[in-house]
Design a protein around this motif. Structure first.
Motif, short mmCIF file in Angstrom:
data_model
loop_
_atom_site.label_atom_id
_atom_site.label_comp_id
_atom_site.label_asym_id
_atom_site.label_seq_id
_atom_site.Cartn_x
_atom_site.Cartn_y
_atom_site.Cartn_z
N LYS A 40 0.94 -1.31 -0.02
CA LYS A 40 0.34 -0.03 -0.24
C LYS A 40 0.63 1.37 0.11
O LYS A 40 1.79 1.67 1.10
CB LYS A 40 -0.75 0.26 1.31
N ASP A 41 0.91 2.33 -0.99
CA ASP A 41 1.46 3.61 -0.78
C ASP A 41 0.40 4.34 0.24
O ASP A 41 -0.43 4.50 0.03
CB ASP A 41 1.35 3.85 -2.71
N LYS A 43 0.39 7.22 -1.38
CA LYS A 43 -0.74 8.24 -2.02
C LYS A 43 -1.35 7.01 -3.16
O LYS A 43 -0.66 6.46 -3.53
CB LYS A 43 0.00 9.08 -2.31
N GLU A 44 -2.38 7.89 -3.59
CA GLU A 44 -2.51 7.83 -4.80
C GLU A 44 -1.93 7.41 -5.77
O GLU A 44 -0.97 8.37 -6.62
CB GLU A 44 -3.76 8.39 -5.12
N THR A 46 0.43 7.96 -9.59
CA THR A 46 0.29 8.39 -10.44
C THR A 46 0.55 7.86 -11.73
O THR A 46 1.53 7.27 -11.64
CB THR A 46 0.02 9.84 -11.15
N LYS A 87 -4.56 -0.43 -7.81
CA LYS A 87 -5.86 -0.24 -7.47
C LYS A 87 -5.30 0.71 -7.13
O LYS A 87 -5.10 1.21 -6.45
CB LYS A 87 -6.11 -1.67 -6.74
N ALA A 88 -4.99 2.03 -7.99
CA ALA A 88 -4.95 3.56 -7.51
C ALA A 88 -5.56 3.98 -6.48
O ALA A 88 -5.20 4.81 -5.32
CB ALA A 88 -5.15 4.48 -9.42
N GLU A 89 -7.08 3.74 -6.46
CA GLU A 89 -8.09 4.30 -5.81
C GLU A 89 -7.88 3.71 -3.88
O GLU A 89 -8.35 4.33 -3.35
CB GLU A 89 -9.76 4.14 -5.72
N GLU A 90 -7.64 2.51 -4.49
CA GLU A 90 -7.18 2.35 -3.04
C GLU A 90 -5.50 2.40 -2.35
O GLU A 90 -5.33 1.77 -1.70
CB GLU A 90 -7.41 0.52 -2.75
N ARG A 91 -4.90 3.14 -3.00
CA ARG A 91 -3.16 3.27 -3.05
C ARG A 91 -2.58 1.72 -2.81
O ARG A 91 -1.45 1.96 -2.79
CB ARG A 91 -2.96 3.87 -1.88
N LYS A 92 -2.92 1.46 -3.27
CA LYS A 92 -2.78 -0.80 -3.48
C LYS A 92 -1.72 -0.92 -4.86
O LYS A 92 -2.18 -0.59 -6.06
CB LYS A 92 -3.28 -2.30 -3.57
#
Length: 119
Positions: A40-41, A43-44, A46, A87-92
């Motif tokens: 898990k990051d 931030k989202e 990019t 999974k950008a919206e989940e920051r994964k």
């Protein structure tokens, strides 16, 4: 001189990688099952983010597996049985190992590089 340049380049790449948070420290799947490793990051992700997955067997150097951009676009050739997703919206950022076997037992790393470091 070439070796020094290579070591310097490797050092610079390592310094530009950011720490990511591991969702689950260890997994104990049954043989033949599918395994998903998740980081898990902060931030989202990019389009300027790049993620690189490595595995390391005991006593050996890390081995590059696959890479993916923050938009989910693959950056490297596909490896049979492995897939990387974002999974950008989940920051994964996930690495899926299909049909896991005992030979897949190793330490796995995900390294993040941002093309624009101040972002």
């Amino acid at each position: 001189a070439v070796l020094c340049r290579l070591l310097l380049l490797l050092l610079l790449l390592l310094l530009l990688c950011e720490d990511l948070t591991l969702d689950q420290a260890e997994q104990f799947p049954s043989e033949g099952s599918s395994v998903t490793l998740t980081y898990k990051d902060k931030k989202e992700p990019t389009g300027t983010d790049y993620f690189f997955w490595y595995r390391q067997d005991p006593g050996k150097a890390p081995e590059f597996l696959v890479s993916v951009s923050g938009t989910g676009a693959p950056l490297s050739a596909s490896v049979p049985g492995l897939s990387a997703t974002v999974k950008a919206e989940e920051r994964k950022v996930e690495l899926q190992i299909n049909s896991a076997a005992v030979r897949d037992s190793a330490v796995y790393y995900c390294c993040k590089y941002n093309q624009i470091p101040w972002m």
